[in-house]
Motif scaffolding. Structure first.
Motif, mmCIF file in Angstrom:
data_model
loop_
_atom_site.group_PDB
_atom_site.id
_atom_site.type_symbol
_atom_site.label_atom_id
_atom_site.label_comp_id
_atom_site.label_asym_id
_atom_site.label_seq_id
_atom_site.Cartn_x
_atom_site.Cartn_y
_atom_site.Cartn_z
ATOM 1 N N PRO A 530 34.316 43.109 38.580
ATOM 2 C CA PRO A 530 34.000 41.682 38.438
ATOM 3 C C PRO A 530 34.618 40.838 39.541
ATOM 4 O O PRO A 530 34.780 39.639 39.392
ATOM 5 N N TYR A 531 34.980 41.451 40.631
ATOM 6 C CA TYR A 531 35.543 40.760 41.785
ATOM 7 C C TYR A 531 35.087 41.521 43.026
ATOM 8 O O TYR A 531 34.666 42.677 42.948
ATOM 9 N N PRO A 532 35.121 40.906 44.203
ATOM 10 C CA PRO A 532 34.527 41.524 45.392
ATOM 11 C C PRO A 532 35.182 42.844 45.777
ATOM 12 O O PRO A 532 36.354 43.088 45.526
ATOM 13 N N GLY A 533 34.380 43.689 46.429
ATOM 14 C CA GLY A 533 34.871 44.967 46.908
ATOM 15 C C GLY A 533 34.511 46.105 45.971
ATOM 16 O O GLY A 533 33.820 45.929 44.969
ATOM 17 N N VAL A 534 35.005 47.295 46.300
ATOM 18 C CA VAL A 534 34.766 48.491 45.494
ATOM 19 C C VAL A 534 36.069 49.258 45.353
ATOM 20 O O VAL A 534 36.970 49.135 46.181
ATOM 21 N N ASN A 535 36.169 50.050 44.304
ATOM 22 C CA ASN A 535 37.290 50.957 44.123
ATOM 23 C C ASN A 535 36.711 52.328 43.796
ATOM 24 O O ASN A 535 36.039 52.493 42.769
ATOM 25 N N LEU A 536 36.958 53.298 44.677
ATOM 26 C CA LEU A 536 36.339 54.616 44.565
ATOM 27 C C LEU A 536 37.358 55.703 44.252
ATOM 28 O O LEU A 536 37.099 56.884 44.488
#
Length: 542
Positions: A530-536
Protein backbone atom coordinates in the motif's frame (compact mmCIF):
# COMPACT_ATOMS: atom_id res chain seq x y z
CA UNK A 1 30.01 9.38 20.49
CA UNK A 2 30.54 11.20 17.18
CA UNK A 3 32.68 10.34 14.23
CA UNK A 4 34.73 13.41 13.34
CA UNK A 5 35.11 12.28 9.72
CA UNK A 6 31.41 12.46 8.96
CA UNK A 7 30.33 15.02 6.44
CA UNK A 8 28.73 18.24 7.68
CA UNK A 9 25.00 18.63 7.97
CA UNK A 10 23.51 18.95 4.50
CA UNK A 11 22.02 22.23 3.41
CA UNK A 12 18.21 22.19 3.55
CA UNK A 13 18.11 22.25 -0.21
CA UNK A 14 20.08 19.04 -0.47
CA UNK A 15 17.91 17.53 2.25
CA UNK A 16 14.88 18.40 0.13
CA UNK A 17 16.41 17.09 -3.06
CA UNK A 18 17.72 13.85 -1.65
CA UNK A 19 15.49 13.34 1.37
CA UNK A 20 12.31 13.13 -0.63
CA UNK A 21 10.22 16.21 0.04
CA UNK A 22 7.23 14.40 -1.40
CA UNK A 23 7.37 12.14 1.58
CA UNK A 24 7.05 8.55 0.70
CA UNK A 25 4.81 9.01 -2.20
CA UNK A 26 6.05 10.14 -5.57
CA UNK A 27 9.68 10.24 -4.64
CA UNK A 28 10.51 11.99 -7.85
CA UNK A 29 8.26 13.53 -10.44
CA UNK A 30 7.46 12.25 -13.87
CA UNK A 31 9.91 14.84 -15.11
CA UNK A 32 12.61 12.37 -14.15
CA UNK A 33 11.14 9.99 -16.64
CA UNK A 34 13.31 7.11 -17.75
CA UNK A 35 11.60 5.58 -20.73
CA UNK A 36 14.60 3.52 -21.67
CA UNK A 37 15.15 0.14 -20.11
CA UNK A 38 18.73 0.81 -19.21
CA UNK A 39 22.07 -0.10 -20.71
CA UNK A 40 21.92 -3.20 -22.87
CA UNK A 41 24.59 -4.86 -20.80
CA UNK A 42 22.39 -4.76 -17.70
CA UNK A 43 19.04 -5.46 -19.31
CA UNK A 44 19.17 -9.24 -19.36
CA UNK A 45 15.85 -10.76 -18.36
CA UNK A 46 17.29 -14.22 -17.94
CA UNK A 47 16.03 -17.49 -19.22
CA UNK A 48 12.59 -16.95 -17.74
CA UNK A 49 12.28 -20.63 -16.84
CA UNK A 50 12.64 -20.12 -13.12
CA UNK A 51 16.24 -21.27 -13.35
CA UNK A 52 18.70 -20.19 -10.70
CA UNK A 53 20.64 -18.11 -13.20
CA UNK A 54 17.66 -16.11 -14.43
CA UNK A 55 17.32 -12.38 -13.85
CA UNK A 56 14.18 -10.91 -12.38
CA UNK A 57 13.34 -7.66 -14.17
CA UNK A 58 11.07 -5.25 -12.32
CA UNK A 59 9.73 -1.89 -13.41
CA UNK A 60 9.56 0.77 -10.71
CA UNK A 61 7.39 3.79 -11.41
CA UNK A 62 9.63 6.19 -9.51
CA UNK A 63 13.08 7.63 -10.12
CA UNK A 64 16.25 5.93 -8.90
CA UNK A 65 18.21 9.18 -8.66
CA UNK A 66 17.02 10.31 -5.26
CA UNK A 67 19.20 9.81 -2.20
CA UNK A 68 20.33 6.27 -1.41
CA UNK A 69 21.55 7.22 2.08
CA UNK A 70 19.27 5.14 4.35
CA UNK A 71 19.39 7.78 7.10
CA UNK A 72 18.28 10.46 4.69
CA UNK A 73 16.03 9.13 1.99
CA UNK A 74 12.31 9.05 1.36
CA UNK A 75 12.79 8.07 -2.29
CA UNK A 76 10.40 5.26 -3.16
CA UNK A 77 12.91 3.49 -5.41
CA UNK A 78 15.82 3.85 -3.02
CA UNK A 79 13.90 2.81 0.10
CA UNK A 80 12.59 -0.30 -1.65
CA UNK A 81 16.07 -1.19 -2.92
CA UNK A 82 17.68 -0.53 0.46
CA UNK A 83 15.29 -3.02 2.06
CA UNK A 84 16.99 -5.67 -0.08
CA UNK A 85 20.56 -4.39 0.37
CA UNK A 86 20.64 -3.39 4.04
CA UNK A 87 19.34 -4.77 7.33
CA UNK A 88 18.23 -3.13 10.53
CA UNK A 89 18.67 -4.73 13.91
CA UNK A 90 15.06 -5.63 13.32
CA UNK A 91 13.11 -5.35 10.09
CA UNK A 92 9.37 -5.39 9.53
CA UNK A 93 7.14 -7.41 7.28
CA UNK A 94 6.23 -5.20 4.30
CA UNK A 95 2.48 -5.79 4.71
CA UNK A 96 1.74 -6.54 8.39
CA UNK A 97 4.66 -4.35 9.54
CA UNK A 98 5.34 -6.82 12.33
CA UNK A 99 9.00 -6.71 13.42
CA UNK A 100 11.26 -9.71 12.97
CA UNK A 101 14.90 -10.34 13.86
CA UNK A 102 17.22 -9.27 11.04
CA UNK A 103 20.79 -8.44 12.10
CA UNK A 104 19.77 -9.03 15.70
CA UNK A 105 19.14 -12.56 16.86
CA UNK A 106 15.74 -11.88 18.39
CA UNK A 107 13.04 -9.31 19.11
CA UNK A 108 13.21 -8.24 22.78
CA UNK A 109 10.49 -9.90 24.82
CA UNK A 110 10.03 -6.98 27.21
CA UNK A 111 9.48 -3.58 25.63
CA UNK A 112 8.26 -1.81 28.75
CA UNK A 113 11.63 -0.63 30.02
CA UNK A 114 14.15 1.93 28.85
CA UNK A 115 16.89 -0.51 27.86
CA UNK A 116 16.79 -2.86 24.86
CA UNK A 117 19.74 -5.20 24.33
CA UNK A 118 20.55 -6.90 21.03
CA UNK A 119 23.01 -9.59 20.05
CA UNK A 120 24.16 -9.47 16.42
CA UNK A 121 23.76 -12.51 14.21
CA UNK A 122 26.88 -14.68 14.20
CA UNK A 123 28.67 -14.66 10.87
CA UNK A 124 26.85 -11.60 9.50
CA UNK A 125 29.01 -9.90 6.88
CA UNK A 126 28.86 -6.82 4.74
CA UNK A 127 28.97 -7.18 0.97
CA UNK A 128 32.69 -6.37 0.95
CA UNK A 129 33.34 -9.36 3.19
CA UNK A 130 33.99 -7.51 6.44
CA UNK A 131 32.06 -8.68 9.56
CA UNK A 132 29.21 -6.64 10.98
CA UNK A 133 30.11 -5.43 14.48
CA UNK A 134 28.64 -3.38 17.29
CA UNK A 135 30.81 -0.48 16.13
CA UNK A 136 28.81 -0.34 12.91
CA UNK A 137 25.54 -0.21 14.83
CA UNK A 138 26.76 2.60 17.10
CA UNK A 139 28.14 4.46 14.07
CA UNK A 140 24.74 4.58 12.36
CA UNK A 141 22.77 5.56 15.44
CA UNK A 142 25.34 8.23 16.34
CA UNK A 143 24.75 9.79 12.94
CA UNK A 144 20.99 9.66 13.36
CA UNK A 145 21.06 11.20 16.84
CA UNK A 146 23.79 13.77 16.12
CA UNK A 147 22.18 17.19 16.77
CA UNK A 148 24.51 18.77 14.20
CA UNK A 149 23.54 16.43 11.36
CA UNK A 150 20.20 16.87 9.65
CA UNK A 151 18.74 13.52 8.66
CA UNK A 152 15.21 12.38 8.03
CA UNK A 153 15.72 9.49 10.44
CA UNK A 154 16.42 11.87 13.32
CA UNK A 155 12.72 12.69 13.60
CA UNK A 156 11.90 8.99 13.91
CA UNK A 157 14.35 8.32 16.77
CA UNK A 158 15.54 11.44 18.60
CA UNK A 159 12.28 12.09 20.52
CA UNK A 160 12.53 8.79 22.42
CA UNK A 161 16.02 7.28 21.95
CA UNK A 162 18.79 8.66 24.19
CA UNK A 163 21.84 6.76 22.95
CA UNK A 164 23.17 3.44 21.67
CA UNK A 165 26.23 1.90 23.29
CA UNK A 166 28.53 -0.99 22.50
CA UNK A 167 28.63 -3.80 25.06
CA UNK A 168 31.11 -5.94 23.15
CA UNK A 169 31.83 -6.81 19.53
CA UNK A 170 28.45 -8.50 18.98
CA UNK A 171 26.21 -6.87 21.55
CA UNK A 172 24.66 -3.40 21.79
CA UNK A 173 22.26 -1.61 24.12
CA UNK A 174 19.67 0.99 23.15
CA UNK A 175 18.92 3.37 26.03
CA UNK A 176 15.57 5.11 25.78
CA UNK A 177 14.46 8.44 27.24
CA UNK A 178 11.21 6.83 28.39
CA UNK A 179 9.39 3.56 27.66
CA UNK A 180 8.34 3.56 24.02
CA UNK A 181 7.27 0.13 22.74
CA UNK A 182 6.26 1.59 19.37
CA UNK A 183 9.91 2.28 18.69
CA UNK A 184 10.64 -1.38 18.13
CA UNK A 185 9.06 -1.27 14.66
CA UNK A 186 11.06 1.84 13.79
CA UNK A 187 14.37 0.00 14.02
CA UNK A 188 13.94 -1.08 10.42
CA UNK A 189 14.43 2.59 9.51
CA UNK A 190 17.96 2.51 10.95
CA UNK A 191 19.76 0.40 8.36
CA UNK A 192 23.15 -0.73 9.61
CA UNK A 193 25.95 0.55 7.40
CA UNK A 194 29.66 -0.34 7.54
CA UNK A 195 31.66 2.22 9.49
CA UNK A 196 34.82 1.37 7.60
CA UNK A 197 33.11 2.45 4.37
CA UNK A 198 30.94 5.40 5.32
CA UNK A 199 33.18 7.07 7.90
CA UNK A 200 35.56 8.11 5.14
CA UNK A 201 35.61 11.70 3.93
CA UNK A 202 32.95 12.26 1.27
CA UNK A 203 31.35 8.85 1.81
CA UNK A 204 27.93 10.24 2.77
CA UNK A 205 27.85 12.17 -0.48
CA UNK A 206 28.60 8.91 -2.27
CA UNK A 207 25.76 7.25 -0.36
CA UNK A 208 23.41 9.99 -1.53
CA UNK A 209 24.47 9.39 -5.13
CA UNK A 210 23.87 5.65 -4.99
CA UNK A 211 26.73 3.87 -3.25
CA UNK A 212 25.21 1.03 -1.21
CA UNK A 213 27.11 -1.54 0.89
CA UNK A 214 24.99 -3.51 3.32
CA UNK A 215 24.62 -6.96 4.84
CA UNK A 216 21.32 -7.91 3.22
CA UNK A 217 20.45 -10.75 0.85
CA UNK A 218 21.21 -8.71 -2.30
CA UNK A 219 24.23 -6.62 -3.14
CA UNK A 220 24.11 -3.73 -5.56
CA UNK A 221 26.12 -4.49 -8.72
CA UNK A 222 25.45 -1.40 -10.88
CA UNK A 223 23.62 1.88 -10.57
CA UNK A 224 22.63 4.03 -13.54
CA UNK A 225 20.67 7.11 -12.42
CA UNK A 226 17.43 7.66 -14.37
CA UNK A 227 17.83 4.25 -16.01
CA UNK A 228 18.25 1.14 -13.83
CA UNK A 229 19.89 -0.47 -10.82
CA UNK A 230 21.07 -4.07 -10.72
CA UNK A 231 21.47 -6.55 -7.87
CA UNK A 232 22.96 -9.97 -7.28
CA UNK A 233 22.33 -12.52 -4.56
CA UNK A 234 24.89 -12.19 -1.75
CA UNK A 235 26.29 -15.67 -1.21
CA UNK A 236 27.53 -15.00 2.33
CA UNK A 237 24.15 -13.79 3.59
CA UNK A 238 23.03 -15.96 6.51
CA UNK A 239 19.93 -14.10 7.64
CA UNK A 240 16.22 -14.99 7.73
CA UNK A 241 15.08 -13.91 4.24
CA UNK A 242 17.46 -15.25 1.64
CA UNK A 243 17.66 -14.15 -1.99
CA UNK A 244 15.43 -16.18 -4.32
CA UNK A 245 16.70 -14.58 -7.53
CA UNK A 246 20.28 -14.85 -8.71
CA UNK A 247 20.09 -11.41 -10.24
CA UNK A 248 17.61 -8.54 -10.34
CA UNK A 249 17.37 -5.60 -12.71
CA UNK A 250 15.12 -2.76 -11.54
CA UNK A 251 14.20 -0.32 -14.30
CA UNK A 252 13.04 3.18 -13.47
CA UNK A 253 10.26 4.17 -15.86
CA UNK A 254 8.23 7.05 -14.47
CA UNK A 255 6.02 7.68 -17.51
CA UNK A 256 2.95 5.47 -17.42
CA UNK A 257 2.72 4.31 -21.06
CA UNK A 258 6.24 2.86 -21.43
CA UNK A 259 6.00 1.36 -17.95
CA UNK A 260 2.85 -0.55 -18.89
CA UNK A 261 4.31 -1.51 -22.28
CA UNK A 262 7.36 -3.04 -20.59
CA UNK A 263 5.24 -5.60 -18.75
CA UNK A 264 2.70 -6.19 -21.55
CA UNK A 265 2.45 -8.72 -24.34
CA UNK A 266 4.11 -11.99 -25.21
CA UNK A 267 7.52 -10.35 -25.46
CA UNK A 268 7.26 -8.44 -22.19
CA UNK A 269 10.66 -7.31 -20.95
CA UNK A 270 9.73 -7.45 -17.26
CA UNK A 271 7.88 -9.77 -14.93
CA UNK A 272 6.67 -7.19 -12.40
CA UNK A 273 5.77 -3.49 -12.22
CA UNK A 274 4.43 -1.16 -9.57
CA UNK A 275 2.44 2.10 -9.88
CA UNK A 276 0.07 0.65 -12.47
CA UNK A 277 -2.36 3.26 -13.88
CA UNK A 278 -5.97 2.50 -13.08
CA UNK A 279 -6.95 2.73 -16.76
CA UNK A 280 -4.64 -0.21 -17.61
CA UNK A 281 -5.83 -2.67 -14.95
CA UNK A 282 -8.37 -4.42 -17.18
CA UNK A 283 -5.98 -4.68 -20.11
CA UNK A 284 -3.24 -6.25 -17.99
CA UNK A 285 -5.61 -8.70 -16.32
CA UNK A 286 -6.96 -9.82 -19.68
CA UNK A 287 -3.41 -10.52 -20.80
CA UNK A 288 -2.96 -12.94 -17.91
CA UNK A 289 -1.20 -10.75 -15.37
CA UNK A 290 -2.18 -10.51 -11.75
CA UNK A 291 -2.99 -6.93 -10.75
CA UNK A 292 -3.57 -6.23 -7.08
CA UNK A 293 -3.83 -3.09 -5.01
CA UNK A 294 -2.83 -1.94 -1.59
CA UNK A 295 -4.91 0.72 0.14
CA UNK A 296 -3.08 2.81 2.68
CA UNK A 297 -2.03 6.39 3.31
CA UNK A 298 -1.21 7.30 -0.27
CA UNK A 299 -2.90 10.66 -0.66
CA UNK A 300 -3.31 13.88 -2.53
CA UNK A 301 -2.88 16.72 -0.06
CA UNK A 302 -3.24 20.47 -0.13
CA UNK A 303 -0.73 22.64 1.69
CA UNK A 304 -1.38 26.35 2.20
CA UNK A 305 1.10 29.17 2.63
CA UNK A 306 -0.26 30.67 5.86
CA UNK A 307 1.88 33.81 5.41
CA UNK A 308 0.07 34.60 2.17
CA UNK A 309 -3.30 36.20 2.84
CA UNK A 310 -6.06 35.12 2.96
CA UNK A 311 -4.72 31.62 3.62
CA UNK A 312 -3.83 32.64 7.16
CA UNK A 313 -7.59 32.51 7.80
CA UNK A 314 -8.71 29.00 8.72
CA UNK A 315 -12.12 29.69 7.17
CA UNK A 316 -10.54 30.11 3.74
CA UNK A 317 -8.60 26.86 4.04
CA UNK A 318 -11.72 25.04 5.17
CA UNK A 319 -13.82 26.55 2.40
CA UNK A 320 -11.48 25.28 -0.28
CA UNK A 321 -11.65 21.76 1.13
CA UNK A 322 -15.45 21.82 1.41
CA UNK A 323 -15.66 22.97 -2.20
CA UNK A 324 -13.92 19.95 -3.74
CA UNK A 325 -16.20 17.33 -5.27
CA UNK A 326 -14.23 14.36 -3.92
CA UNK A 327 -16.77 11.78 -5.13
CA UNK A 328 -16.21 13.02 -8.68
CA UNK A 329 -12.45 12.95 -8.16
CA UNK A 330 -12.58 9.33 -6.98
CA UNK A 331 -14.87 8.30 -9.83
CA UNK A 332 -13.22 10.12 -12.73
CA UNK A 333 -9.54 10.47 -11.81
CA UNK A 334 -9.05 7.43 -9.58
CA UNK A 335 -11.50 5.10 -11.35
CA UNK A 336 -12.99 4.14 -7.99
CA UNK A 337 -9.64 3.24 -6.41
CA UNK A 338 -9.77 5.78 -3.61
CA UNK A 339 -11.82 7.34 -0.84
CA UNK A 340 -12.44 10.87 0.32
CA UNK A 341 -10.37 11.59 3.41
CA UNK A 342 -12.26 11.54 6.69
CA UNK A 343 -9.14 11.99 8.83
CA UNK A 344 -5.47 12.68 8.29
CA UNK A 345 -5.05 8.89 8.71
CA UNK A 346 -6.56 6.46 6.24
CA UNK A 347 -9.44 4.35 7.48
CA UNK A 348 -7.39 1.14 7.75
CA UNK A 349 -4.88 2.66 10.16
CA UNK A 350 -5.15 1.11 13.65
CA UNK A 351 -5.41 4.58 15.23
CA UNK A 352 -8.09 5.86 12.84
CA UNK A 353 -11.32 7.48 13.86
CA UNK A 354 -13.29 10.04 11.80
CA UNK A 355 -12.10 13.55 12.53
CA UNK A 356 -14.55 15.99 14.07
CA UNK A 357 -14.19 18.07 10.91
CA UNK A 358 -14.88 16.03 7.76
CA UNK A 359 -14.79 17.92 4.47
CA UNK A 360 -17.82 16.48 2.75
CA UNK A 361 -18.67 18.18 -0.54
CA UNK A 362 -20.59 21.32 0.44
CA UNK A 363 -20.17 24.22 -2.03
CA UNK A 364 -22.77 26.36 -0.24
CA UNK A 365 -20.83 26.14 3.01
CA UNK A 366 -17.65 26.93 1.11
CA UNK A 367 -19.18 30.11 -0.33
CA UNK A 368 -20.45 31.12 3.10
CA UNK A 369 -17.04 30.66 4.73
CA UNK A 370 -15.33 32.70 2.03
CA UNK A 371 -17.88 35.49 2.49
CA UNK A 372 -17.38 35.47 6.26
CA UNK A 373 -13.62 35.71 5.73
CA UNK A 374 -13.98 38.56 3.26
CA UNK A 375 -12.30 36.44 0.59
CA UNK A 376 -14.85 36.62 -2.20
CA UNK A 377 -13.40 37.04 -5.69
CA UNK A 378 -10.35 34.99 -4.74
CA UNK A 379 -7.86 34.03 -7.46
CA UNK A 380 -5.63 31.00 -6.85
CA UNK A 381 -2.65 29.57 -8.68
CA UNK A 382 -2.27 25.92 -7.64
CA UNK A 383 1.39 24.89 -7.64
CA UNK A 384 1.22 21.14 -8.23
CA UNK A 385 3.59 18.24 -8.82
CA UNK A 386 3.19 16.58 -12.21
CA UNK A 387 2.92 13.02 -10.90
CA UNK A 388 0.47 11.36 -13.31
CA UNK A 389 -2.36 10.55 -10.91
CA UNK A 390 -2.12 13.95 -9.25
CA UNK A 391 -2.42 15.61 -12.66
CA UNK A 392 -5.53 13.49 -13.27
CA UNK A 393 -7.08 14.89 -10.07
CA UNK A 394 -6.29 18.56 -10.71
CA UNK A 395 -9.18 19.29 -13.14
CA UNK A 396 -11.68 18.35 -10.42
CA UNK A 397 -10.06 20.82 -8.04
CA UNK A 398 -10.19 23.58 -10.65
CA UNK A 399 -13.81 22.87 -11.62
CA UNK A 400 -14.88 22.73 -7.98
CA UNK A 401 -13.19 26.01 -7.04
CA UNK A 402 -14.29 27.79 -10.20
CA UNK A 403 -17.86 26.77 -9.35
CA UNK A 404 -17.78 28.74 -6.06
CA UNK A 405 -16.33 31.83 -7.69
CA UNK A 406 -12.64 31.14 -7.06
CA UNK A 407 -10.79 31.73 -10.32
CA UNK A 408 -8.30 28.86 -10.42
CA UNK A 409 -5.15 28.34 -12.46
CA UNK A 410 -3.32 25.01 -12.45
CA UNK A 411 0.47 25.02 -12.58
CA UNK A 412 1.79 21.42 -12.55
CA UNK A 413 5.58 21.34 -12.57
CA UNK A 414 8.47 19.01 -11.93
CA UNK A 415 8.54 17.88 -8.33
CA UNK A 416 12.04 19.23 -7.76
CA UNK A 417 10.98 22.59 -9.21
CA UNK A 418 7.95 22.81 -6.89
CA UNK A 419 9.83 22.12 -3.69
CA UNK A 420 12.94 24.04 -4.65
CA UNK A 421 10.73 27.14 -4.86
CA UNK A 422 9.51 26.54 -1.33
CA UNK A 423 12.96 25.70 -0.07
CA UNK A 424 14.09 29.05 -1.44
CA UNK A 425 11.18 30.60 0.48
CA UNK A 426 9.51 31.89 -2.64
CA UNK A 427 5.94 33.00 -2.32
CA UNK A 428 3.15 30.59 -3.24
CA UNK A 429 -0.52 30.13 -2.38
CA UNK A 430 -1.44 26.45 -2.47
CA UNK A 431 0.51 23.29 -3.25
CA UNK A 432 -1.15 20.07 -4.42
CA UNK A 433 1.11 17.04 -4.09
CA UNK A 434 1.27 13.39 -3.03
CA UNK A 435 2.47 11.71 0.15
CA UNK A 436 2.55 8.27 1.71
CA UNK A 437 4.10 8.06 5.20
CA UNK A 438 3.23 4.33 5.29
CA UNK A 439 6.61 3.81 3.67
CA UNK A 440 7.99 4.41 7.17
CA UNK A 441 5.33 2.41 9.01
CA UNK A 442 1.79 2.39 10.36
CA UNK A 443 2.58 4.10 13.66
CA UNK A 444 0.30 7.14 13.90
CA UNK A 445 2.77 8.97 16.14
CA UNK A 446 5.48 8.58 13.49
CA UNK A 447 3.12 9.58 10.67
CA UNK A 448 1.95 12.75 12.37
CA UNK A 449 5.44 13.83 13.44
CA UNK A 450 6.65 13.28 9.88
CA UNK A 451 4.15 15.93 8.77
CA UNK A 452 3.79 18.21 11.79
CA UNK A 453 6.31 19.61 14.28
CA UNK A 454 8.03 22.87 15.28
CA UNK A 455 11.16 22.09 13.26
CA UNK A 456 9.42 20.00 10.66
CA UNK A 457 10.30 20.63 7.01
CA UNK A 458 6.64 20.68 5.99
CA UNK A 459 5.67 23.20 8.64
CA UNK A 460 8.49 25.40 7.44
CA UNK A 461 7.01 25.32 3.96
CA UNK A 462 3.53 26.11 5.32
CA UNK A 463 4.97 28.94 7.50
CA UNK A 464 2.69 27.83 10.32
CA UNK A 465 4.96 26.61 13.14
CA UNK A 466 4.82 29.92 15.03
CA UNK A 467 1.02 30.08 15.14
CA UNK A 468 -0.39 29.80 18.72
CA UNK A 469 -2.63 26.90 17.63
CA UNK A 470 0.40 25.15 16.16
CA UNK A 471 2.49 25.60 19.29
CA UNK A 472 -0.23 24.00 21.43
CA UNK A 473 -0.63 21.21 18.85
CA UNK A 474 3.07 20.40 19.02
CA UNK A 475 2.96 20.26 22.83
CA UNK A 476 -0.01 17.90 22.67
CA UNK A 477 1.82 15.72 20.16
CA UNK A 478 4.87 15.43 22.40
CA UNK A 479 2.69 14.52 25.39
CA UNK A 480 1.04 11.78 23.34
CA UNK A 481 4.45 10.40 22.39
CA UNK A 482 5.36 10.06 26.07
CA UNK A 483 2.01 8.59 27.16
CA UNK A 484 2.64 5.01 28.37
CA UNK A 485 -0.94 3.73 28.21
CA UNK A 486 -1.64 2.62 24.61
CA UNK A 487 -5.38 3.32 24.73
CA UNK A 488 -4.84 6.75 26.21
CA UNK A 489 -2.09 7.43 23.66
CA UNK A 490 -4.40 6.52 20.79
CA UNK A 491 -7.10 8.83 22.12
CA UNK A 492 -4.62 11.68 22.53
CA UNK A 493 -3.43 11.21 18.95
CA UNK A 494 -7.00 11.15 17.67
CA UNK A 495 -7.77 14.32 19.62
CA UNK A 496 -4.88 16.29 18.16
CA UNK A 497 -5.70 14.97 14.67
CA UNK A 498 -9.04 16.74 15.17
CA UNK A 499 -7.06 19.97 15.47
CA UNK A 500 -5.04 19.13 12.35
CA UNK A 501 -8.30 18.51 10.47
CA UNK A 502 -9.90 21.71 11.66
CA UNK A 503 -6.87 23.84 10.77
CA UNK A 504 -6.37 22.21 7.32
CA UNK A 505 -2.86 23.61 6.87
CA UNK A 506 -1.52 20.41 5.30
CA UNK A 507 -4.34 17.94 4.85
CA UNK A 508 -5.30 15.05 2.53
CA UNK A 509 -8.15 15.37 0.04
CA UNK A 510 -8.33 11.70 -0.99
CA UNK A 511 -6.54 8.48 -0.09
CA UNK A 512 -5.97 6.21 -3.06
CA UNK A 513 -4.91 2.66 -3.84
CA UNK A 514 -1.57 1.70 -5.38
CA UNK A 515 -1.56 -1.11 -7.94
CA UNK A 516 1.12 -3.72 -8.65
CA UNK A 517 1.12 -6.16 -11.59
CA UNK A 518 3.11 -9.33 -12.13
CA UNK A 519 3.20 -12.47 -14.25
CA UNK A 520 1.88 -15.33 -12.06
CA UNK A 521 3.33 -17.89 -14.47
CA UNK A 522 6.79 -16.59 -13.66
CA UNK A 523 6.55 -15.32 -10.08
CA UNK A 524 4.95 -16.41 -6.84
CA UNK A 525 4.93 -14.91 -3.36
CA UNK A 526 4.54 -11.32 -4.59
CA UNK A 527 2.41 -9.09 -2.35
CA UNK A 528 1.06 -5.72 -3.41
CA UNK A 529 2.18 -2.94 -1.07
CA UNK A 530 0.00 0.00 0.00
CA UNK A 531 2.99 2.29 -0.48
CA UNK A 532 5.38 2.84 -3.42
CA UNK A 533 7.98 0.29 -4.42
CA UNK A 534 8.20 -3.50 -4.16
CA UNK A 535 9.52 -5.99 -1.64
CA UNK A 536 10.68 -9.29 -3.13
CA UNK A 537 12.24 -10.90 -0.06
CA UNK A 538 9.51 -13.54 -0.01
CA UNK A 539 8.92 -13.85 -3.75
CA UNK A 540 10.43 -16.55 -5.93
CA UNK A 541 10.23 -18.09 -9.38
CA UNK A 542 6.95 -19.86 -9.93
Amino acid sequence: MRDVTRSPAPHRRSFLKYGGALGAAAAVSSSLSACSSGPESTNDTGGGKGDEGGTLTAVIGYGNDGSWDPTQTASAFSMAANNHIYEGLLDTDPISREPYAALATEVPADLTGISWKFELRAGARFHDGRPVTADDVVFVFDRILDPDTQTLAKGFFAPWLRTVRKIDARNVELILKFPFPEGISRLTLAKIMPKHVFSKAGAWDEAIKGKAVGSGPYRQTAHHPKSNTTFEAFDDYNGPRKAAFRRMNWLTIVDAAPRVAKISGASAGAQLADNIPYANIGQLKRSGLTVQGGAGMNNLFLMFNTRHKPFDDVRVRQALHYAIDTDKMVEVALKGHGRASTSFLNEANPAYRPAKTVYSYDPDKARRLLKEAGAEGLRIDVLAVNVSWIVDCLPTIKASWDAIGVKTTLSPQETTAVFTKMDQKRDYQVVAAASNPNQFGLDADLIMHYNYGPRNLWMGYARWAGDPVARKLFRDMDQATREPDPDRKRTMIQDYIDVVAEQAVLYPVVHNELMTAWDPKRLTGVRAQPYPGVNLLQAKWA
